[in-house]
Scaffold this motif. Structure first.
Motif, PDB file in Angstrom:
ATOM      1  N   UNK A  78     -52.452 -54.873  90.154  1.00 58.65           N
ATOM      2  CA  UNK A  78     -51.204 -54.969  90.998  1.00 58.65           C
ATOM      3  C   UNK A  78     -50.294 -55.744  90.053  1.00 58.65           C
ATOM      4  N   UNK A  79     -51.168 -56.793  89.692  1.00 56.69           N
ATOM      5  CA  UNK A  79     -50.313 -57.908  88.858  1.00 56.69           C
ATOM      6  C   UNK A  79     -49.516 -57.193  87.655  1.00 56.69           C
ATOM      7  N   UNK A  80     -50.277 -56.422  86.922  1.00 51.77           N
ATOM      8  CA  UNK A  80     -49.539 -55.693  85.559  1.00 51.77           C
ATOM      9  C   UNK A  80     -48.711 -54.648  86.004  1.00 51.77           C
ATOM     10  N   UNK A  81     -48.754 -53.952  87.020  1.00 51.06           N
ATOM     11  CA  UNK A  81     -47.831 -53.128  87.541  1.00 51.06           C
ATOM     12  C   UNK A  81     -46.345 -53.829  87.883  1.00 51.06           C
ATOM     13  N   UNK A  82     -46.410 -54.909  88.553  1.00 54.19           N
ATOM     14  CA  UNK A  82     -45.194 -55.511  89.109  1.00 54.19           C
ATOM     15  C   UNK A  82     -44.538 -56.454  88.036  1.00 54.19           C
ATOM     16  N   UNK A  83     -45.488 -57.261  87.349  1.00 58.35           N
ATOM     17  CA  UNK A  83     -44.938 -58.138  86.378  1.00 58.35           C
ATOM     18  C   UNK A  83     -45.327 -58.087  84.834  1.00 58.35           C
ATOM     19  N   UNK A  84     -46.166 -57.106  84.635  1.00 57.70           N
ATOM     20  CA  UNK A  84     -46.821 -56.837  83.334  1.00 57.70           C
ATOM     21  C   UNK A  84     -48.102 -57.580  82.901  1.00 57.70           C
ATOM     22  N   UNK A  85     -48.555 -57.197  81.709  1.00 54.84           N
ATOM     23  CA  UNK A  85     -49.773 -57.634  81.370  1.00 54.84           C
ATOM     24  C   UNK A  85     -49.947 -59.000  81.111  1.00 54.84           C
ATOM     25  N   UNK A  86     -48.739 -59.667  80.436  1.00 55.01           N
ATOM     26  CA  UNK A  86     -49.093 -61.329  79.992  1.00 55.01           C
ATOM     27  C   UNK A  86     -48.896 -62.080  81.210  1.00 55.01           C
ATOM     28  N   UNK A  87     -47.555 -61.741  81.836  1.00 56.99           N
ATOM     29  CA  UNK A  87     -47.638 -62.586  83.113  1.00 56.99           C
ATOM     30  C   UNK A  87     -48.529 -62.368  84.304  1.00 56.99           C
ATOM     31  N   UNK A  88     -49.051 -61.178  84.072  1.00 57.63           N
ATOM     32  CA  UNK A  88     -50.101 -60.624  85.380  1.00 57.63           C
ATOM     33  C   UNK A  88     -51.524 -61.457  84.979  1.00 57.63           C
ATOM     34  N   UNK A  89     -51.719 -61.516  83.733  1.00 63.11           N
ATOM     35  CA  UNK A  89     -52.825 -62.365  83.429  1.00 63.11           C
ATOM     36  C   UNK A  89     -52.860 -63.778  83.874  1.00 63.11           C
ATOM     37  N   UNK A  90     -51.565 -64.358  83.470  1.00 59.51           N
ATOM     38  CA  UNK A  90     -51.278 -65.741  84.074  1.00 59.51           C
ATOM     39  C   UNK A  90     -51.394 -66.107  85.511  1.00 59.51           C
ATOM     40  N   UNK A  91     -51.045 -64.998  86.318  1.00 62.73           N
ATOM     41  CA  UNK A  91     -50.860 -65.051  87.700  1.00 62.73           C
ATOM     42  C   UNK A  91     -52.385 -65.071  88.238  1.00 62.73           C
ATOM     43  N   UNK A  92     -53.125 -64.042  87.605  1.00 60.38           N
ATOM     44  CA  UNK A  92     -54.339 -64.200  88.100  1.00 60.38           C
ATOM     45  C   UNK A  92     -55.243 -65.464  87.617  1.00 60.38           C
ATOM     46  N   UNK A  93     -54.998 -66.012  86.479  1.00 62.82           N
ATOM     47  CA  UNK A  93     -55.769 -66.978  86.123  1.00 62.82           C
ATOM     48  C   UNK A  93     -55.290 -68.199  87.060  1.00 62.82           C
ATOM     49  N   UNK A  94     -54.051 -68.258  87.080  1.00 62.54           N
ATOM     50  CA  UNK A  94     -53.589 -69.620  88.275  1.00 62.54           C
ATOM     51  C   UNK A  94     -54.356 -69.530  89.471  1.00 62.54           C
ATOM     52  N   UNK A  95     -54.482 -68.431  90.068  1.00 66.03           N
ATOM     53  CA  UNK A  95     -54.970 -68.191  91.320  1.00 66.03           C
ATOM     54  C   UNK A  95     -56.459 -68.628  91.037  1.00 66.03           C
ATOM     55  N   UNK A  96     -57.060 -68.204  90.219  1.00 61.44           N
ATOM     56  CA  UNK A  96     -58.613 -68.293  89.839  1.00 61.44           C
ATOM     57  C   UNK A  96     -58.921 -70.090  89.573  1.00 61.44           C
ATOM     58  N   UNK A  97     -57.829 -70.915  88.978  1.00 58.10           N
ATOM     59  CA  UNK A  97     -58.125 -72.125  88.854  1.00 58.10           C
ATOM     60  C   UNK A  97     -57.995 -72.880  90.093  1.00 58.10           C
TER      61      UNK A  97
END
Length: 239
Positions: A78-97
């Motif tokens: 969902x993240x990579x479709x909406x915001x791309x791979x680089x920002x998407x990975x940062x979004x998921x990482x922020x949630x996990x942290x």
């Protein structure tokens, strides 16, 4: 020794392997920050915040998988479709942290493992699948919805198998790897279907209302190369 929401708990994987994956995760996130800065603009920055908040909400849905480990909706595709791979990975990482530090979802020593599995491997697999599928499927709300569904199911299973690799390298209890792999894959196919439905509905809705906010549509519509025109033959042999 309980893990939460596919997060690996402290002690499931030994300290040496956990430290290695913490270093891998830190290096990969540094690259994501560097590459993601080029994508961030007035349109993508607020969308990234909304995506992170949405992923945080859907990750509250948990499914028990193994003793010490449970599964949840990952949100990487969902993240990579909406915001791309680089920002998407940062979004998921922020949630996990945030989940780790504030809600004790997953062990602090296993944070690198969890980021690797869900924020890096999950989003990378999702993006590769999205990139491949959107070269075949129409770049329409329906096409991007189908893409999001298929990529979600497959990427969730791939992310779950990353845990099997980590456990093989440094698992602290005696469990059969074949059993772990089969159990994780079977459970995460079902989790992936649930995630795929949520992702498909979400991206289709956004694509219908504001297609300019869907990174995948902007990215792959832009790279679609038109068929070159064939010059007409000269008449009567005169150029």
């Amino acid at each position: 020794m309980n893990g939460v929401a596919m997060h690996i708990a402290n002690g499931i994987v030994n300290a040496q392997v956990s430290a290695i994956f913490a270093a891998v995760a830190a290096a990969a996130l540094a690259i994501c920050v560097w590459r993601g800065r080029a994508d961030l603009d007035d349109r993508l920055a607020p969308m990234a915040g909304l995506v992170a908040a949405f992923i945080f909400a859907v990750q509250m849905l948990n499914f028990q998988v193994l003793p010490g480990v449970s599964g949840h909706l990952l949100g990487g595709t969902l993240a990579v479709v909406l915001v791309g791979p680089w920002v998407g990975a940062l979004c998921v990482s922020t949630v996990l942290i945030i989940q780790c530090l504030l809600f004790a979802d997953g062990g602090l020593t296993a944070l690198g493992l969890n980021i690797t599995n869900m924020a890096l491997v999950g989003t990378a697999a999702g993006y590769l699948l999205v990139a491949g599928l959107l070269r075949i499927l129409p770049k329409t709300p329906r096409g991007v919805a189908i893409t999001a569904f298929v990529a979600s199911v497959v990427s969730v299973v791939i992310a779950s198998q990353m845990f099997v690799i980590e456990y093989a390298l440094g698992g602290t209890t005696e469990l059969n790897l074949t059993t772990i792999a089969g159990t994780m894959a079977g459970a995460h196919v079902l989790i992936g279907i649930g995630e795929g439905l949520i992702a498909a509905v979400t991206v289709a809705t956004v694509a219908r209302v504001r297609p300019d906010l869907v990174y995948a549509l902007r990215r792959f519509r832009k790279t679609a190369s038109p068929v070159p025109a064939v010059p007409a033959p000269a008449v009567g042999g005169v150029a």
